[in-house]
Design a protein around this motif. Structure first.
Motif, mmCIF file in Angstrom:
data_model
loop_
_atom_site.group_PDB
_atom_site.id
_atom_site.type_symbol
_atom_site.label_atom_id
_atom_site.label_comp_id
_atom_site.label_asym_id
_atom_site.label_seq_id
_atom_site.Cartn_x
_atom_site.Cartn_y
_atom_site.Cartn_z
ATOM 1 N N SER A 1 -1.195 -6.657 2.824
ATOM 2 C CA SER A 1 -0.215 -7.059 3.836
ATOM 3 C C SER A 1 -0.893 -7.754 5.006
ATOM 4 O O SER A 1 -0.478 -8.839 5.433
ATOM 5 N N LEU B 1 0.463 4.620 -2.377
ATOM 6 C CA LEU B 1 0.317 5.993 -1.891
ATOM 7 C C LEU B 1 1.310 6.923 -2.582
ATOM 8 O O LEU B 1 0.970 8.010 -3.025
ATOM 9 N N TRP C 1 -1.971 7.793 10.170
ATOM 10 C CA TRP C 1 -0.748 6.990 10.043
ATOM 11 C C TRP C 1 0.384 7.927 9.633
ATOM 12 O O TRP C 1 0.230 8.685 8.659
ATOM 13 N N HIS D 1 1.521 8.861 5.993
ATOM 14 C CA HIS D 1 0.681 9.670 5.107
ATOM 15 C C HIS D 1 1.280 11.063 4.930
ATOM 16 O O HIS D 1 1.413 11.561 3.813
ATOM 17 N N GLY E 1 0.836 -1.198 0.000
ATOM 18 C CA GLY E 1 0.000 0.000 0.000
ATOM 19 C C GLY E 1 0.873 1.251 0.000
ATOM 20 O O GLY E 1 0.472 2.301 -0.516
ATOM 21 N N SER E 2 2.079 1.140 0.561
ATOM 22 C CA SER E 2 2.954 2.316 0.665
ATOM 23 C C SER E 2 3.316 2.865 -0.704
ATOM 24 O O SER E 2 3.249 4.076 -0.941
ATOM 25 N N ALA F 1 -6.216 -0.427 4.131
ATOM 26 C CA ALA F 1 -5.123 -1.347 4.485
ATOM 27 C C ALA F 1 -5.627 -2.548 5.295
ATOM 28 O O ALA F 1 -4.862 -3.474 5.558
HETATM 29 C C1 LIG Z 1 -3.346 3.173 7.018
HETATM 30 C C2 LIG Z 1 -2.269 2.419 6.309
HETATM 31 N N1 LIG Z 1 -2.076 2.619 5.003
HETATM 32 C C3 LIG Z 1 -1.130 1.970 4.319
HETATM 33 C C4 LIG Z 1 -0.299 1.057 4.934
HETATM 34 C C5 LIG Z 1 0.787 0.424 4.110
HETATM 35 O O1 LIG Z 1 0.721 -0.905 3.931
HETATM 36 P P1 LIG Z 1 1.895 -1.743 3.274
HETATM 37 O O2 LIG Z 1 2.584 -2.426 4.399
HETATM 38 O O3 LIG Z 1 1.193 -2.683 2.366
HETATM 39 O O4 LIG Z 1 2.808 -0.825 2.540
HETATM 40 C C6 LIG Z 1 -0.463 0.801 6.296
HETATM 41 C C7 LIG Z 1 0.411 -0.150 6.989
HETATM 42 O O5 LIG Z 1 0.565 -0.176 8.161
HETATM 43 C C8 LIG Z 1 -1.474 1.505 7.000
HETATM 44 O O6 LIG Z 1 -1.684 1.307 8.305
#
Ligand SMILES: Cc1ncc(COP(=O)(O)O)c(C=O)c1O
Length: 400
Positions: free
Chosen positions: A249, A109, A133, A136, A105-106, A216
């Protein structure tokens, strides 16, 4: 003089820093509630049986590893769209959703931030919930956005400040991006209900703001469809453009495989095609193309009716355990004479803003070897039947 002599030390990540202190703590009965991952009753990161089945099939059918396309595995992207919007969504039939597999997800973003900055130009603004988080803020600031905040968490009720949120959103300039957590808000555990989502969406539409949903934790609160309520309501709202990033994840327990996706929704098929071209151009300049293995695991599970059913059961098991730990903590806290912590049961997902002060969090760590974040955030998934009573009795002690 070294080329790098002037390089300064970047600040460490507060959450990872806490884990380092935890690991170094010699106490035999230490407990880490500061983590950001789901662990099972035994404190382990689960290996889901549905995922293992695909893993084994992939291992016996070892194939050459060419590059994936820039936007990743086509089946993964299609199955992701179906999970987010529902297989029957008119948006999918109309070809309005441009999806790319990303590195967790990172990266979704970060890629989205870069694409949106190109569209929004010099005055790009994003509104983020207070709190949110930590990544962000950093991701959007690095991409050149001006950061704004909207009220979200109400410390007095341990719930949502819906009036404050709506008031702040209704003051935003048209074109401002509004970052929303689809479910299981990190760090507070406080989510809008369906009626509140509708109110929020009405303001977004009226003010011509760009909704940006980060999901997420799909499946960690009520279930796959219920947790996507915000996305489903947005799809039905008549809002022509919005963005969804999602991560597998947690829901597949595949943290290290870095499986996520970016979906950008345009007003028609042609706009979606242009958005996809921009997404691909951006990915090309950062990591060129995503990796093969994690996406093959997720697509293998979601693409098989039988494995998908098994995965939903396993996901349901994680969800149920989280609910049980929330209920158990509330019950044990009451048994130890702590003030009312009933709000923990109204919060959703892995995290809870416990309401504990920084001083109480430090007492927990120093006197009981129980680690939580200074903000009072605890990871409910780090609780289990063996440590629940110890944690409750320690929290009750620091509340006295
Ligand atoms: C709100 C939120 N967005 C995005 C992510 C990112 O996830 P990833 O580990 O798949 O990059 C997290 C991970 O903790 C999260 O809590």
């Amino acid at each position: 003089m070294s080329f790098f002599a002037s390089v300064e030390m970047a600040p460490g990540d507060p959450i990872l820093g806490l884990t380092e202190t935890f690991v170094a703590d010699p106490s035999a009965n230490k407990i880490n509630l500061g983590v950001g991952i789901y662990v099972d009753e035994q404190g382990r990161v689960p290996m889901l049986a549905s995922v293992r089945e695909v893993e084994q099939a992939l291992a016996t059918a070892v194939r050459p590893r060419g590059y994936l396309p820039i936007d990743g595995l086509a089946a993964y992207n299609r199955l992701t769209r179906e999970l987010l919007f529902g297989a029957e969504s008119p948006l999918l039939a109309a070809g309005r959703v441009a999806t790319a597999q990303t590195i967790g997800g990172s990266a979704a973003l970060r890629v989205a931030a870069d694409v949106l900055k190109q569209v929004a130009g010099a005055g790009a603004k994003i509104a983020i919930s207070d709190p949110s988080w930590g990544n962000h803020h950093v991701i959007f600031r690095t991409a050149g956005f001006e950061l704004l905040q909207y009220r979200y968490y109400d410390a007095a009720s341990h719930g949502l400040d819906i009036a404050g949120m709506l008031e702040d959103l209704s003051r935003m300039e048209p074109g401002t991006v509004v970052l929303l957590h689809a479910c299981c808000h990190n760090p507070t555990g406080v989510d809008p209900d369906a009626a509140q989502w509708q109110q929020i969406i009405d303001v977004l539409k009226e003010r011509q703001l760009l909704p940006f949903v980060d999901m997420a934790y799909q499946g960690f609160d009520q279930g796959l469809d219920a947790d996507a309520t915000a996305i489903r309501l947005l799809a039905a709202s008549g809002i022509e453009a919005f963005v969804v990033v999602n991560s597998y994840s947690k829901s597949f327990s595949l943290y290290g495989e870095r499986v996520g996706a970016l979906s950008m929704i345009g007003s028609n098929r042609d706009e979606a095609a242009r958005l996809l071209s921009k997404i691909k151009q951006t990915i090309r300049t950062i990591y060129s193309s995503p990796s093969t293995h994690g996406a093959a695991l997720v697509a293998g599970v979601l693409g098989s009716a039988e494995l998908r059913d098994r995965w939903e059961l396993e996901l349901g098991g994680m969800r149920t355990r989280i609910h049980e730990m929330r209920a158990g903590l509330v019950e044990r806290l009451a048994a130890h004479g702590a003030p009312d912590f009933g709000f923990i049961q109204s919060q959703a997902g892995m995290f809870s803003y416990s309401g504990l002060s920084k001083a109480q969090v430090h007492r927990l760590r120093d006197e009981f070897a129980i680690y939580a974040l200074d903000s009072g955030r605890i990871c409910v998934a780090a609780l289990n039947r063996d440590n629940l009573d110890t944690v409750a009795s320690a929290i009750a002690a620091v509340c006295r």
